[in-house]
Motif scaffolding. Structure first.
Motif, PDB file in Angstrom:
ATOM      1  N   VAL A 192      17.064  11.908  -8.725  1.00 59.56           N
ATOM      2  CA  VAL A 192      17.546  11.134  -7.572  1.00 59.56           C
ATOM      3  C   VAL A 192      17.030  11.384  -6.459  1.00 59.56           C
ATOM      4  CG1 VAL A 192      19.979  10.950  -6.502  1.00 59.56           C
ATOM      5  CG2 VAL A 192      20.006  11.438  -8.867  1.00 59.56           C
ATOM      6  N   ALA A 193      16.087  10.139  -6.019  1.00 58.43           N
ATOM      7  CA  ALA A 193      15.257  10.874  -4.901  1.00 58.43           C
ATOM      8  C   ALA A 193      15.639  10.404  -3.576  1.00 58.43           C
ATOM      9  CB  ALA A 193      13.974   9.622  -5.272  1.00 58.43           C
ATOM     10  N   ASN A 194      15.312  11.190  -2.627  1.00 58.61           N
ATOM     11  CA  ASN A 194      15.622  11.053  -1.211  1.00 58.61           C
ATOM     12  C   ASN A 194      14.529  11.177  -0.415  1.00 58.61           C
ATOM     13  OD1 ASN A 194      15.506  13.848  -1.159  1.00 58.61           O
ATOM     14  ND2 ASN A 194      17.667  14.061  -0.930  1.00 58.61           N
ATOM     15  N   VAL A 195      14.487  11.283   0.681  1.00 58.40           N
ATOM     16  CA  VAL A 195      13.426  11.467   1.664  1.00 58.40           C
ATOM     17  C   VAL A 195      12.827  12.818   1.512  1.00 58.40           C
ATOM     18  CG1 VAL A 195      12.728  12.087   4.295  1.00 58.40           C
ATOM     19  CG2 VAL A 195      14.281   9.915   3.743  1.00 58.40           C
ATOM     20  N   HIS A 196      13.564  13.918   1.314  1.00 63.18           N
ATOM     21  CA  HIS A 196      13.141  15.365   1.040  1.00 63.18           C
ATOM     22  C   HIS A 196      12.278  15.313  -0.447  1.00 63.18           C
ATOM     23  CE1 HIS A 196      13.696  19.592  -0.384  1.00 63.18           C
ATOM     24  NE2 HIS A 196      12.615  19.728   0.443  1.00 63.18           N
ATOM     25  N   MET A 197      12.784  14.583  -1.171  1.00 65.03           N
ATOM     26  CA  MET A 197      12.034  14.497  -2.515  1.00 65.03           C
ATOM     27  C   MET A 197      10.609  13.831  -2.315  1.00 65.03           C
ATOM     28  SD  MET A 197      13.259  13.266  -6.393  1.00 65.03           S
ATOM     29  CE  MET A 197      14.543  14.419  -6.215  1.00 65.03           C
ATOM     30  N   LEU A 198      10.532  12.723  -1.593  1.00 64.07           N
ATOM     31  CA  LEU A 198       9.523  11.918  -1.468  1.00 64.07           C
ATOM     32  C   LEU A 198       8.436  12.659  -0.738  1.00 64.07           C
ATOM     33  CD1 LEU A 198       9.509   8.151  -0.533  1.00 64.07           C
ATOM     34  CD2 LEU A 198       8.157   9.611   0.662  1.00 64.07           C
ATOM     35  N   VAL A 199       8.822  13.377   0.307  1.00 60.78           N
ATOM     36  CA  VAL A 199       7.973  14.198   1.150  1.00 60.78           C
ATOM     37  C   VAL A 199       7.271  15.291   0.409  1.00 60.78           C
ATOM     38  CG1 VAL A 199       7.492  15.414   3.428  1.00 60.78           C
ATOM     39  CG2 VAL A 199       8.660  13.191   3.271  1.00 60.78           C
ATOM     40  N   GLU A 200       8.099  15.977  -0.568  1.00 60.56           N
ATOM     41  CA  GLU A 200       7.429  16.906  -1.131  1.00 60.56           C
ATOM     42  C   GLU A 200       6.785  16.502  -2.162  1.00 60.56           C
ATOM     43  OE1 GLU A 200       8.239  20.409  -1.145  1.00 60.56           O
ATOM     44  OE2 GLU A 200       9.348  19.896   0.606  1.00 60.56           O
ATOM     45  N   ALA A 201       6.907  15.388  -2.853  1.00 56.18           N
ATOM     46  CA  ALA A 201       5.925  14.656  -3.670  1.00 56.18           C
ATOM     47  C   ALA A 201       4.684  14.307  -3.168  1.00 56.18           C
ATOM     48  CB  ALA A 201       6.583  13.749  -4.523  1.00 56.18           C
TER      49      ALA A 201
END
Length: 251
Positions: free
Chosen positions: A40-49
């Motif tokens: 379940v992707a949010n901004v935090h996950m996107l930036v970490e990736a």
């Protein structure tokens, strides 16, 4: 069947489909008993990736990647011309529990503190009285030994759980689910902060803040010390990437 249509957004491949289609597909995956996981992707996950290519592989290896945050749906529209409604963990979790209750699908909760899991069980007994909770496990704040891992795996598989809701926080829960694919015979979903909101230990932002992409601000106001650094960094990086991509010369 949910079409396997994905759109790349900087570092991750977002699954594109109506909200209801995600619910249907997740139920199908759970009933099948095939080992799978959903991010379940949010901004935090996107930036970490974006910052960590190995984590990007973990996220992109998921069977489904839902666009949790409004900023992601806005970016998809601005950069890719794709209209995609938000598919938030805070909506998915209660909806999937309701469907699991109706269809007699056993569920398992992995992660969170013991007190949180006790509160979760009490909440579910009131809200979803016919829901079958196959089990719960609160892991210690350290890596599990191989024996401990195997014990938990056996407990989950022997419980016949079809959904495993994982509340370890990003990126820990995504890494854990990826490592468990092929070992846990269930549909795993990283629900992160959706669990404490659902059971009422944290409040969800008002509807107008959800719709305008300001839910992060509401969470920041509730937990400023824990979340300030994360949001200051990740939101800044996301905006930089968005402006860079939007104003990139198009040939």
């Amino acid at each position: 069947m949910l079409p396997k249509i994905k759109q790349r957004l900087f570092s991750i491949d977002i699954t594109i489909a109506p909200y209801a289609s995600f619910i249907d597909r997740l139920i199908e995956m759970a009933v099948s008993g095939v080992s799978s996981y959903t991010c379940v992707a949010n901004v935090h996950m996107l930036v970490e990736a974006y910052k960590d290519s190995s984590f990007a592989e973990v996220v992109n290896g998921a069977d489904l990647i839902t666009p949790d945050g409004v900023p992601l749906t806005v970016a998809l529209k601005l950069l890719n011309g794709v209209r995609q409604e938000r598919v938030a963990g805070m909506d998915l979790l209660p909806d999937l529990l309701l469907e699991s209750e109706k269809k007699l699908i056993p569920v398992y909760f992995y992660g969170g503190t013991k007190d949180m899991l006790i509160a979760t069980e009490q909440y579910c007994l009131k809200k979803y009285p016919l829901l079958k909770i196959a089990g719960m496990y609160s892991p210690p704040f350290r890596p599990l030994t191989e024996n401990e891992t195997n014990t938990v795996l056996n407990q989950i598989n022997e419980s016949n759980a079809k959904f495993v809701f994982v509340a370890l926080g990003c990126p820990k829960q995504e890494n854990w689910m990826a490592s468990m694919r092929g070992r846990i015979n269930a549909s795993m979903i990283g629900i992160g902060g959706a669990l404490p909101v659902m059971i009422g230990t944290q409040k969800r932002a008002p509807k107008w803040m959800q719709d305008t992409g300001l839910e992060w601000l509401y969470r920041l106001m509730q937990e400023p010390r824990r979340l300030f650094k994360r949001y200051a960094v990740t939101n800044s990086v996301f905006l930089f990437l968005l402006f860079k991509a939007y104003f990139k010369p198009r040939i």
